[in-house]
Design an enzyme around this catalytic site. Structure first.
Site, mmCIF file in Angstrom:
data_model
loop_
_atom_site.group_PDB
_atom_site.id
_atom_site.type_symbol
_atom_site.label_atom_id
_atom_site.label_comp_id
_atom_site.label_asym_id
_atom_site.label_seq_id
_atom_site.Cartn_x
_atom_site.Cartn_y
_atom_site.Cartn_z
ATOM 1 N N ALA A 64 34.997 41.935 33.998
ATOM 2 C CA ALA A 64 34.528 41.064 34.962
ATOM 3 C C ALA A 64 34.689 39.584 34.114
ATOM 4 C CB ALA A 64 33.229 41.208 35.456
ATOM 5 N N GLY A 99 27.089 34.445 31.460
ATOM 6 C CA GLY A 99 27.523 35.919 31.556
ATOM 7 C C GLY A 99 27.459 36.680 32.954
ATOM 8 N N ASN A 100 27.487 37.694 33.093
ATOM 9 C CA ASN A 100 27.474 38.391 34.206
ATOM 10 C C ASN A 100 26.865 40.083 34.044
ATOM 11 O OD1 ASN A 100 29.801 40.402 34.026
ATOM 12 N ND2 ASN A 100 30.932 38.541 34.112
ATOM 13 N N HIS A 101 26.580 40.940 35.056
ATOM 14 C CA HIS A 101 25.917 42.014 34.759
ATOM 15 C C HIS A 101 26.758 43.232 34.497
ATOM 16 C CE1 HIS A 101 22.063 40.654 35.674
ATOM 17 N NE2 HIS A 101 22.396 40.033 36.932
ATOM 18 N N SER A 102 28.245 43.081 34.236
ATOM 19 C CA SER A 102 28.946 43.919 34.030
ATOM 20 C C SER A 102 28.704 44.864 32.849
ATOM 21 C CB SER A 102 30.355 43.704 34.132
ATOM 22 O OG SER A 102 31.294 44.460 33.375
#
Ligand code: CTP
Length: 398
Positions: free
Chosen positions: A276, A208-211
């Site tokens: 994102a 995943g990512n930090h969005s």
């Protein structure tokens, strides 16, 4: 959305009056003040107690209250209101309104009110289609009143046709549109993506990512406040959005986001891809949890579909497509390349270098580049204000 707005609600004797408690609740939830005036016949369908409890005000039917020797001033109520709404409006009340036949408190109030008026008829289809009703409706429209068209469907009589009072949610939407001062996007359909995507490795792990989704949700909220009908397609986030003009579709992976975007995109006027989206996804997803003992030698990844690129290929001449770019080096050049390659109208460049900008914070600092070579720089500000800046640029394009 209706904070402080004073709505004078006239309720008449139709079975559709059973929907009015919902309507009052929705209006109050939006911050409106609601004063109910109901006819004697309306009280057969819904009780004054229900409506006064929901509206937090006494409900009026009779001009004179013999119990406490007072009278209810139709003139005062008419002067108080920002808007008068007659819902449901029966054939009899429409006829009386059209002819100035003021034989009850609701009608004397109607004649006194100088504010804009909306009416939502409810009756059987033949009554609605009768030439005299049609004439009355046209006459009322001629006075500048707004008809809230009845819907086609099954009626209380068992017959099917036009005559169902519009649903309370839609009446509220209409009032919100009416009161909204900036209606630049009224009637425009927006698609906004938000948040991260999660790409499953096995049933318990993902890439995943930090969005946080904050930027996309702020855009959806602000676009809806300007009258846009927004579909927000969101990856996993804890954020909520409550606006009658916003419809939310939740997805998890890039593939799901692409599927949802493909369906919605053809009917949109403006699409803003602020999600994102993961660029890569595991080639194989483990059926069961990968155990510590079975450590894979490597995690094989394959590219996801570049959603924005695909939408850019399908875009018609009158659709506006906006992308985001997150760059760490050669920011402007890279953003401009993305703008061209993905056939965008605008690209919003986030810089990760600036403190307080980008992922996981409530503020952002962006530059907006258009496809004519212009570049607009903005300072660090709350994402809600950044959303307004982006929407201002978009409004110049449609
Ligand atoms: N985007 C998309 N689908 C993807 C990846 C990105 O639609 N699979 C969109 C994003 O929502 C954003 C824009 O493309 O609006 C640019 O995303 P960004 O991550 O900055 O660039 P990429 O195109 O992924 O290129 P790179 O990672 O090489 O910078």
């Amino acid at each position: 959305m209706l904070k402080g707005k004073k709505i004078l609600l006239g309720v008449t004797g139709s079975i559709a009056a059973y929907k009015i408690p919902f309507l009052v609740r929705l209006l109050i939830k939006e911050g409106a003040e609601v004063q109910v005036v109901m006819t004697v016949n309306a009280r057969n369908f819904v009780t004054p107690l229900t409506l006064s409890t929901l509206s937090n005000r006494p409900v009026h039917t009779f001009p004179f209250d013999e119990n406490n020797g007072s009278w209810t001033s139709h003139v005062d109520m008419g002067a108080w209101a920002d808007v008068m709404l007659i819902a449901p409006a029966t054939a009899a009340t429409l006829s009386k309104m059209a002819n100035g036949h003021a034989d009850n408190l609701l009608l004397t109030t109607y004649l006194s009110a100088k504010c804009p008026l909306f009416f939502a008829p409810a009756m059987d289809l033949d009554m609605f289609n009768h030439p005299t009703t049609k004439q009355n409706v046209e006459k009322l429209q001629g006075f500048g009143h707004t008809l809230i068209e009845p819907q086609v469907g099954e009626l209380a009589s068992g017959l099917c046709g036009a005559g169902r009072m519009e649903e309370p949610e839609n009446i509220v939407k209409l009032l919100i549109k009416f009161f909204s001062t900036d209606q630049t996007f009224a009637g425009r359909k927006f698609l906004i993506t938000a948040g991260p995507t999660y790409e499953a490795i096995d049933p318990v792990r993902f890439i995943g990512n930090h969005s946080s989704g904050h930027m996309g949700f702020a855009l959806a909220q602000k676009a809806a406040e300007r009258g846009a009908e927004v579909t927000i397609i969101s990856g996993p986030t804890h954020l909520n959005i409550q606006h009658p003009l916003v419809e939310r579709i939740d997805v998890v992976s890039a593939a799901q986001m692409y599927d949802a975007c493909k369906k919605i995109f053809p009917g949109t006027d403006v699409t803003i891809m602020s999600a994102a989206v993961a660029d890569f996804t595991p080639e194989h997803v483990g059926d069961g949890k990968i155990k510590k003992g079975n450590r894979p030698a490597a995690l094989k990844l394959m590219p996801t579909t570049d959603i924005l690129f695909q939408l850019g290929r399908e875009k018609s001449g009158d659709q506006v497509l906006v992308g985001f770019a997150l760059e760490t080096d050669n920011e402007i050049e890279n953003a401009r390349l993305k703008l061209q390659n993905k056939n965008l109208d605008l690209i919003v460049l986030n810089s990760l270098k600036d403190q307080g900008a980008g992922f996981g914070v409530a503020t952002n600092k962006v530059s907006i580049l258009d496809n004519k070579g212009n570049q607009f720089k903005y300072g660090l500000k709350p994402k809600e204000e950044v959303a307004e800046d982006i929407l201002d640029r978009i409004s110049g394009l449609i």
